[in-house]
Design an enzyme around this catalytic site. Structure first.
Site, PDB file in Angstrom:
ATOM      1  N   GLU A 118       8.669  -3.182  -1.520  1.00 59.87           N
ATOM      2  CA  GLU A 118       9.968  -2.873  -2.120  1.00 59.87           C
ATOM      3  C   GLU A 118      10.125  -1.369  -1.984  1.00 59.87           C
ATOM      4  O   GLU A 118       9.447  -0.607  -2.670  1.00 59.87           O
ATOM      5  CB  GLU A 118       9.952  -3.331  -3.586  1.00 59.87           C
ATOM      6  CG  GLU A 118      11.293  -3.829  -4.063  1.00 59.87           C
ATOM      7  CD  GLU A 118      12.170  -2.719  -4.554  1.00 59.87           C
ATOM      8  OE1 GLU A 118      12.596  -1.882  -3.728  1.00 59.87           O
ATOM      9  OE2 GLU A 118      12.425  -2.676  -5.755  1.00 59.87           O
ATOM     10  N   LYS A 126      -2.851  -0.554  -9.516  1.00 58.92           N
ATOM     11  CA  LYS A 126      -2.958   0.908  -9.374  1.00 58.92           C
ATOM     12  C   LYS A 126      -1.620   1.534  -9.733  1.00 58.92           C
ATOM     13  O   LYS A 126      -0.679   1.562  -8.943  1.00 58.92           O
ATOM     14  CB  LYS A 126      -3.340   1.311  -7.947  1.00 58.92           C
ATOM     15  CG  LYS A 126      -3.786   2.774  -7.918  1.00 58.92           C
ATOM     16  CD  LYS A 126      -3.298   3.529  -6.722  1.00 58.92           C
ATOM     17  CE  LYS A 126      -2.084   4.365  -6.745  1.00 58.92           C
ATOM     18  NZ  LYS A 126      -1.853   5.375  -7.728  1.00 58.92           N
ATOM     19  N   GLU A 173      16.799   9.229   0.832  1.00 57.73           N
ATOM     20  CA  GLU A 173      16.772   8.874  -0.589  1.00 57.73           C
ATOM     21  C   GLU A 173      16.414  10.115  -1.394  1.00 57.73           C
ATOM     22  O   GLU A 173      15.372  10.722  -1.171  1.00 57.73           O
ATOM     23  CB  GLU A 173      15.723   7.785  -0.816  1.00 57.73           C
ATOM     24  CG  GLU A 173      15.684   7.324  -2.250  1.00 57.73           C
ATOM     25  CD  GLU A 173      14.750   6.150  -2.439  1.00 57.73           C
ATOM     26  OE1 GLU A 173      13.600   6.234  -1.976  1.00 57.73           O
ATOM     27  OE2 GLU A 173      15.158   5.167  -3.081  1.00 57.73           O
ATOM     28  N   CYS A 195      15.471   2.802  -7.411  1.00 55.68           N
ATOM     29  CA  CYS A 195      15.551   2.539  -5.968  1.00 55.68           C
ATOM     30  C   CYS A 195      16.942   2.112  -5.539  1.00 55.68           C
ATOM     31  O   CYS A 195      17.363   2.398  -4.430  1.00 55.68           O
ATOM     32  CB  CYS A 195      14.490   1.521  -5.557  1.00 55.68           C
ATOM     33  SG  CYS A 195      14.575   0.018  -6.528  1.00 55.68           S
TER      34      CYS A 195
HETATM   35  P1  ADP Z   1       6.615   8.913  -4.200  1.00 56.31           P
HETATM   36  O1  ADP Z   1       6.564   9.646  -2.886  1.00 56.31           O
HETATM   37  O2  ADP Z   1       7.975   8.768  -4.714  1.00 56.31           O
HETATM   38  O3  ADP Z   1       5.610   9.373  -5.217  1.00 56.31           O
HETATM   39  P2  ADP Z   1       4.952   6.821  -3.197  1.00 56.31           P
HETATM   40  O4  ADP Z   1       5.410   5.753  -2.291  1.00 56.31           O
HETATM   41  O5  ADP Z   1       4.099   7.886  -2.610  1.00 56.31           O
HETATM   42  O6  ADP Z   1       6.232   7.403  -3.868  1.00 56.31           O
HETATM   43  O7  ADP Z   1       4.183   6.214  -4.449  1.00 56.31           O
HETATM   44  C1  ADP Z   1       4.216   4.877  -4.869  1.00 56.31           C
HETATM   45  C2  ADP Z   1       2.803   4.407  -5.162  1.00 56.31           C
HETATM   46  O8  ADP Z   1       2.076   4.414  -3.931  1.00 56.31           O
HETATM   47  C3  ADP Z   1       2.002   5.295  -6.120  1.00 56.31           C
HETATM   48  O9  ADP Z   1       1.180   4.473  -6.948  1.00 56.31           O
HETATM   49  C4  ADP Z   1       1.159   6.115  -5.174  1.00 56.31           C
HETATM   50  O10 ADP Z   1      -0.033   6.599  -5.762  1.00 56.31           O
HETATM   51  C5  ADP Z   1       0.850   5.111  -4.099  1.00 56.31           C
HETATM   52  N1  ADP Z   1       0.476   5.695  -2.804  1.00 56.31           N
HETATM   53  C6  ADP Z   1       0.824   6.898  -2.285  1.00 56.31           C
HETATM   54  N2  ADP Z   1       0.279   7.076  -1.068  1.00 56.31           N
HETATM   55  C7  ADP Z   1      -0.446   5.958  -0.787  1.00 56.31           C
HETATM   56  C8  ADP Z   1      -1.233   5.520   0.330  1.00 56.31           C
HETATM   57  N3  ADP Z   1      -1.398   6.279   1.396  1.00 56.31           N
HETATM   58  N4  ADP Z   1      -1.801   4.304   0.268  1.00 56.31           N
HETATM   59  C9  ADP Z   1      -1.622   3.501  -0.808  1.00 56.31           C
HETATM   60  N5  ADP Z   1      -0.912   3.865  -1.893  1.00 56.31           N
HETATM   61  C10 ADP Z   1      -0.316   5.073  -1.898  1.00 56.31           C
END
Ligand code: ADP
Length: 504
Positions: free
Chosen positions: A277, A202, A408, A311
């Site tokens: 990570e 994903k 961050e 990161c």
């Molecule tokens: P940012 O806030 O910098 O966009 P995220 O940690 O939200 O970073 O995003 C990293 C990945 O996690 C993306 O692929 C995002 O779609 C996914 N993601 C965001 N929220 C969720 C969630 N609740 N469960 C699983 N995956 C998620």
């Protein structure tokens, strides 16, 4: 002055052709299918606001189909029956195909993410190739052990024969971020496939394009159907459905600490294995005896590369008071030299950040710091017609409790703080809930290694920053993550151990 960015078309015919093929689909069971929702969302060039392609909006129904496909593929003759050598050969072929398409993939990555073409073409796409090459070699070197045991209660005259085997963990959900899309996807796919797992990838919603192109290349390489499935869509739907799905055995996640913590709860139903990570607030410590010719450009690259959307970005610089002014001046000069522009323009050093949302976040940290008394020595301005650019920014006169020192930012913003004593700077550097990385700049071998031992971080660089290679384990201490990617440990993430104990 507002930056005006003219659209730049990709040079490679194949990148243009990929972008022109209409709404993108999901890869499930070896077929490119429409999302169950029938909906798509736009992937935007953050420099120009232009729509690059429409991305399939997957949801829980697509996740169900992808998990079922990955589960079938996991036990299929085509995959489980493939010899380890052929599995390695397949990974090698994927590497070769990425390499053959490196110009095209770099251009697509740059358009979708905003990063400079130099960063994509000479850093990240080669990094993705290196992941597949490195783990290709592991596929036929996954070994168990025979174990002499001291059990004494076997029937008289019988012996014990015990051994371990290493087995793939099963169906893996790889959830990846938007900062280095193809590289992050490859860091999960390569070891997972080498181990014999099957995967649902994903990608981040802002940057799905290179993952989809990689899907096409993996099929071209001969990957059996269902071994890798790609479900594009939002984190709160696709990501959350994967995290909660009982058919998923393991999550490999790179992203924010907040989402990583949410995954812990979501994944508990079937006690999924998790590799996380997460975020960082990495210090760069410049000692009095540092070679400033090396340290100034090195520290600047450590924060400004990829617009700080890294990161491990060195966002807290601590400089010994004796060289503090020289360092601040040097960093300010490096910052003002960097040319902002469209990532595809040949003279661009820094493209836009990935989205308006991200640039607004960066701006709010800088504004918050300014309001709290911090001084902006260079940069500090959000720019561009769409507000997606942010100038490389140097901040001084901060306090350790300011949000911009603790959280961050994920943008080109660095705070420089003076120090006098080694103990003092170690305490400042370790005063963070994060523990991802750090760099030390000094000509003294013993200071470097003594201090490296005292820093609570997964990686410590000496006289360099953000040096990566698939051989070097990478992971976070404290709230920067669980587990390690890269190296032999990266493969362990995707393996279980089975002990067989026989009376013979
Ligand atoms: P940012 O806030 O910098 O966009 P995220 O940690 O939200 O970073 O995003 C990293 C990945 O996690 C993306 O692929 C995002 O779609 C996914 N993601 C965001 N929220 C969720 C969630 N609740 N469960 C699983 N995956 C998620």
């Amino acid at each position: 002055m507002t930056l005006h960015i003219a659209p730049v078309a990709p040079k490679t015919e194949s990148a243009r052709a990929f972008l022109a093929t209409g709404p993108k689909r999901l890869l499930i069971d070896g077929e490119w299918i429409l999302p169950a929702s029938g909906r798509h969302f736009a992937s935007i060039d953050p420099a120009t606001g232009a729509t690059l392609a429409m991305i399939g909006e997957g949801d829980a129904a697509d996740v169900d189909a992808a998990v079922a496909s990955a589960r079938r593929a996991f036990t299929s003759d085509a995959w489980r029956g493939m010899t380890p050598t052929n599995r390695g050969r397949l990974l090698g072929k994927i590497a070769d195909l990425i390499e053959a398409h490196a110009d095209e993939l770099s251009e697509i990555e740059t358009l979708d993410q905003g990063k400079s073409l130099k960063t994509a073409r000479f850093g990240e796409i080669p990094g993705a190739i290196a992941q597949f090459r490195y783990y290709a070699g592991f596929a036929n070197k996954i070994l168990g052990e025979t174990i002499p045991t001291s059990i004494g209660y076997q029937p008289p005259g019988k012996k014990i024969f015990a051994y371990t085997t290493r087995e793939p963990v099963g169906v893996v959900a790889a959830i990846t971020p938007w900062n280095s899309p193809l590289l992050m996807a490859s860091m999960k796919l390569a070891p997972a496939l080498a181990a014999g797992c099957t995967v649902i990838l994903k990608p981040a919603e802002d940057t799905s394009l290179t993952a989809l192109r990689l899907g096409e290349l993996m099929i071209e390489a001969g990957l059996p159907k269902g071994v890798v499935n790609i479900v594009t869509g939002y984190g709160r739907t696709v990501g959350a459905a994967l995290a909660a799905h009982d058919g998923v055995d393991k999550i490999g996640f790179t992203g924010s600490t907040a989402t990583g913590k949410a995954l812990l709860g979501a994944a508990q139903g079937n006690l999924k294995r998790l590799t996380l990570e997460l975020g960082g607030k990495s210090p760069a410590i410049v000692l009095a005896d540092a070679d400033l010719k090396l340290a100034v450009p090195g520290v600047a690259r450590g924060i400004f590369a990829n617009g700080g959307q890294v990161c491990v970005a060195g966002s807290r610089v601590y400089a010994h008071r004796s060289i503090y002014d020289a360092l601040v001046e040097g960093l300010a000069s490096e910052a003002t030299k960097l040319k902002l522009g469209h990532g595809l323009a040949p003279d661009t050093d820094l493209g836009p950040l990935v989205s308006r949302r991200q640039a607004d976040r960066v701006a709010s940290y800088v504004e918050g710091g300014r309001a709290d008394g911090a001084e902006i020595v260079a940069g500090g301005r959000q720019d561009g017609e769409f507000g997606t650019f942010f100038e490389p920014t140097i901040v001084t006169n901060t306090r350790p409790d300011m949000a911009l020192m603790r959280e961050e930012i994920f943008g080109p913003v660095v705070a420089v703080t003076p120090f006098d004593e080694t103990d003092e700077v170690l305490a400042l550097a370790n005063d963070s809930r994060y523990g991802l990385a750090a760099s030390l700049w000094t000509e003294s071998l013993s200071s470097a290694h003594r201090m490296a031992a005292e820093i609570r971080a997964g990686t410590v660089w000496i006289n360099c920053h953000s040096y990566f290679s698939p051989e070097l384990p990478k992971g976070g201490h404290k709230e920067s993550g669980w587990g390690y990617e890269n190296g032999a440990q990266g493969l362990e993430n995707y393996l279980e151990t089975k002990t067989v104990c026989a009376v013979i």
